[in-house]
Design an enzyme around this catalytic site. Structure first.
Site, short mmCIF file in Angstrom:
data_model
loop_
_atom_site.label_atom_id
_atom_site.label_comp_id
_atom_site.label_asym_id
_atom_site.label_seq_id
_atom_site.Cartn_x
_atom_site.Cartn_y
_atom_site.Cartn_z
N LEU A 1 1.07 -1.34 -0.15
CA LEU A 1 -0.07 -0.08 0.23
C LEU A 1 1.00 1.26 -0.03
CD1 LEU A 1 -2.78 -0.93 2.68
CD2 LEU A 1 -3.06 -0.86 0.24
N ASP A 2 0.17 2.33 -0.58
CA ASP A 2 1.21 3.55 -0.59
C ASP A 2 1.43 3.99 0.68
OD1 ASP A 2 1.13 3.72 -3.44
OD2 ASP A 2 -0.20 4.81 -3.57
N LYS A 3 2.35 4.67 0.92
CA LYS A 3 2.66 5.06 2.69
C LYS A 3 1.48 5.73 3.17
CE LYS A 3 6.29 7.05 5.34
NZ LYS A 3 7.90 7.70 5.25
#
Length: 248
Positions: free
Chosen positions: A62-64
């Site tokens: 997942l994106d940060k």
């Protein structure tokens, strides 16, 4: 230390909720990432398996800035099988997205070709080249100049939901890469400090097959805070009517 919720754990896998702002795996930073957190957690619980102390295999990301449900492998064999499922799109990934605009229809499919720019760490929609990106969306609610959508991801491209929604004219609230102007406009009109609420995107659902038993695993969660939280969208309470179903 960040608050990481463990949803399910056995000898093969561990399912947890990644906090928004925490990296899915190690990066060039001194900040705690989720892989390191899980290794510390397993070590502290003395649950190392098969002599491979505190092994954590990354099978998706997942994106940060995006929080939500994730699965990690606890053995190399489990990592291989889960990676195969994600590559073959044998998993189901569902997100909740807060949008600053309106999509053309109340439900539909967005299909584009996306090209990634490694220098700027961004992606964009292109007419030719790139990689095919596909998602399905369903509008759930509208409130105070924003809308809430459920998004099912069929491909896992870089920043896919953020790019496709912005391209369709309804960018993600709080997205300073692809939807800065609309986000800042909404904040100005309501005297809300930019950056105080976070990114309006959350991975709320994940379905996959257990790498050892083959049984279908279903997990569904809601964030405790942020733009997608239940206090912002009271109607989301129905999301938790279906309990998590590990091993069913």
């Amino acid at each position: 230390m960040a608050d990481v919720k463990i949803l399910y754990e056995d000898a093969q896998i561990i399912v947890c909720v990644k906090p928004a702002g925490m990296a899915s795996q190690a990066e060039r930073s001194s900040a705690m990432d989720l892989v390191s957190w899980l290794k510390n957690y397993i070590g502290g619980q003395k649950r190392a398996v098969g002599g491979q102390k505190n092994y954590i295999g990354v099978v998706h990301r997942l994106d940060k800035p995006v929080g939500g449900v994730m699965v990690y492998a606890k053995t190399p064999k489990a990592a291989s099988e889960l990676s195969r499922q994600f590559s073959a799109h044998d998993t189901e990934k569902t997100y909740l997205a807060v949008l600053t605009g309106r999509l053309p229809e109340t439900s539909g499919v967005l299909e584009n070709r996306l090209e990634r720019d490694g220098r700027t760490n961004t992606s964009s929609v292109v007419d030719t080249g790139g990689k095919q990106a596909r998602l399905e969306y369903r509008m759930l609610a509208e409130r105070d100049g924003r809308s809430l959508a459920e998004v099912r991801l069929y491909t896992g491209r870089h920043h896919q939901i953020r790019v496709q929604m912005a391209h369709a004219g309804a960018g993600i609230y709080g997205d300073m890469k692809y939807n800065r102007e609309a986000t800042e406009k909404w904040n100005r009109e309501r005297e809300t400090p930019t950056g105080s609420k976070g990114l309006g995107l959350f991975s709320c659902g994940l379905i996959f097959s257990h790498p050892a038993t083959g049984k279908r695993m279903k997990f569904k969660v809601l964030p405790g805070k942020g733009p997608v939280a239940i206090d912002e969208w009271p109607g989301l309470s129905y999301y938790m009517n279906d309990e998590n179903e590990p091993g069913r």
